[in-house]
Design an enzyme around this catalytic site. Structure first.
Site, PDB file in Angstrom:
ATOM      1  N   GLU A 109     -10.039  65.750   4.053  1.00 20.97           N
ATOM      2  CA  GLU A 109     -11.033  66.791   3.768  1.00 20.97           C
ATOM      3  C   GLU A 109     -12.340  66.517   4.516  1.00 20.97           C
ATOM      4  O   GLU A 109     -12.981  67.442   5.028  1.00 20.97           O
ATOM      5  CB  GLU A 109     -11.293  66.863   2.274  1.00 20.97           C
ATOM      6  CG  GLU A 109     -10.121  67.427   1.482  1.00 20.97           C
ATOM      7  CD  GLU A 109     -10.270  67.258  -0.012  1.00 20.97           C
ATOM      8  OE1 GLU A 109      -9.646  68.039  -0.760  1.00 20.97           O
ATOM      9  OE2 GLU A 109     -11.009  66.348  -0.452  1.00 20.97           O
ATOM     10  N   GLU A 129      -2.267  63.584  -2.783  1.00 21.26           N
ATOM     11  CA  GLU A 129      -2.632  63.658  -4.200  1.00 21.26           C
ATOM     12  C   GLU A 129      -1.466  64.105  -5.083  1.00 21.26           C
ATOM     13  O   GLU A 129      -1.330  63.654  -6.228  1.00 21.26           O
ATOM     14  CB  GLU A 129      -3.813  64.623  -4.397  1.00 21.26           C
ATOM     15  CG  GLU A 129      -5.129  64.149  -3.803  1.00 21.26           C
ATOM     16  CD  GLU A 129      -5.347  64.628  -2.380  1.00 21.26           C
ATOM     17  OE1 GLU A 129      -6.503  64.608  -1.932  1.00 21.26           O
ATOM     18  OE2 GLU A 129      -4.353  65.026  -1.714  1.00 21.26           O
TER      19      GLU A 129
END
Length: 255
Positions: A109, A129
């Site tokens: 990110e 994740e």
């Protein structure tokens, strides 16, 4: 020892995540340091470009330090934590990400929050994740879909498996893949080219690119024309036209 290094040389700031023994995973203290350095970059007119990279040979950034996640008292406190991806997106100056290894979770990110991404041939990219029972929260899905398309984004988000630097290049996640030893010099070469351009025009271009993500075509064109007019009224634009007529290199001052 500081876990976030910051230096300025020749109008280029370099922010280095410096926790290589933990794959440069980010702690809350590191997130706050990143926010402070971003504010300094935005306020310092002498800084015209920012390079963001990681220390060591293995990783750019493995995202948030998972060992720190249990220290938040409640999910709501976690929701309102200092966010390093938000900080990077708040940079008004152009950001070049030099991805020197793993870019995982929040590290991916962070990379996608930069304007230009170049990668070492040893880099790997993943949104892992889902393997632990949650999803990214720093713009992961939005940025992946816009950068690599819905199908490739779904593959990364739903499997959590990494992709290579060459795959990232083919998908459009990065602009360039270079040998590991050439990464930092290539990032600096790009930063130097940008730093030599008129800073108001460069920062306006960054604003325009962000807007292009979010508005319809006709609105985007009108907005672009308004931004063009603002740039055209600057002293740097006058200098650019004079230098062109006089067949010399322009000197831009950010005015």
């Amino acid at each position: 020892m500081s876990h976030v290094l910051f230096s300025i040389e020749d109008q280029i700031a370099t922010l280095t995540l410096n926790r290589p023994e933990k794959l440069n995973s980010v702690t809350p203290e590191m997130a706050r340091a990143i926010m402070t350095h971003v504010q300094h970059c935005n306020e310092n007119d002498q800084i015209r470009a920012v390079i963001i990279t990681g220390a060591g040979e293995r990783a750019f950034c493995a995202g948030s330090d998972i060992a720190e996640l249990d220290t938040y008292d409640t999910p709501w406190v976690f929701r309102n934590r200092p966010d390093y991806c938000d900080a990077i997106r708040a940079l008004r100056k152009p950001a070049i990400c030099a991805i020197n290894g793993y870019a995982l979770g929040g590290g991916l990110e962070t990379a996608m929050s930069c304007d230009i991404r170049i990668a070492s041939d040893t880099a790997k990219f993943a949104s892992p994740e889902v393997k632990l029972g949650w999803i990214g929260g720093g713009g992961m899905a939005y940025m992946l879909v816009h950068n690599i398309g819905a199908s490739n984004a779904a593959r990364m988000l739903m499997t959590g498996e990494p992709v290579s630097a060459d795959t990232a290049l083919a998908w459009g996640l990065v602009s360039q893949v270079v040998p590991h030893e050439a990464l930092q010099s290539q990032a600096r070469e790009i930063a130097q080219m940008i730093a030599a351009r008129p800073p108001i025009a460069v920062q306006t271009a960054k604003t325009n690119i962000r807007a292009a993500y979010a508005v319809p075509l006709e609105t985007a064109i009108q907005y672009e024309r308004d931004l063009q007019t603002i740039c055209f009224a600057t002293q740097d634009a006058d200098e650019g036209r004079r230098a062109f007529k006089e067949k010399r290199s322009p000197v831009f001052e950010g005015r």
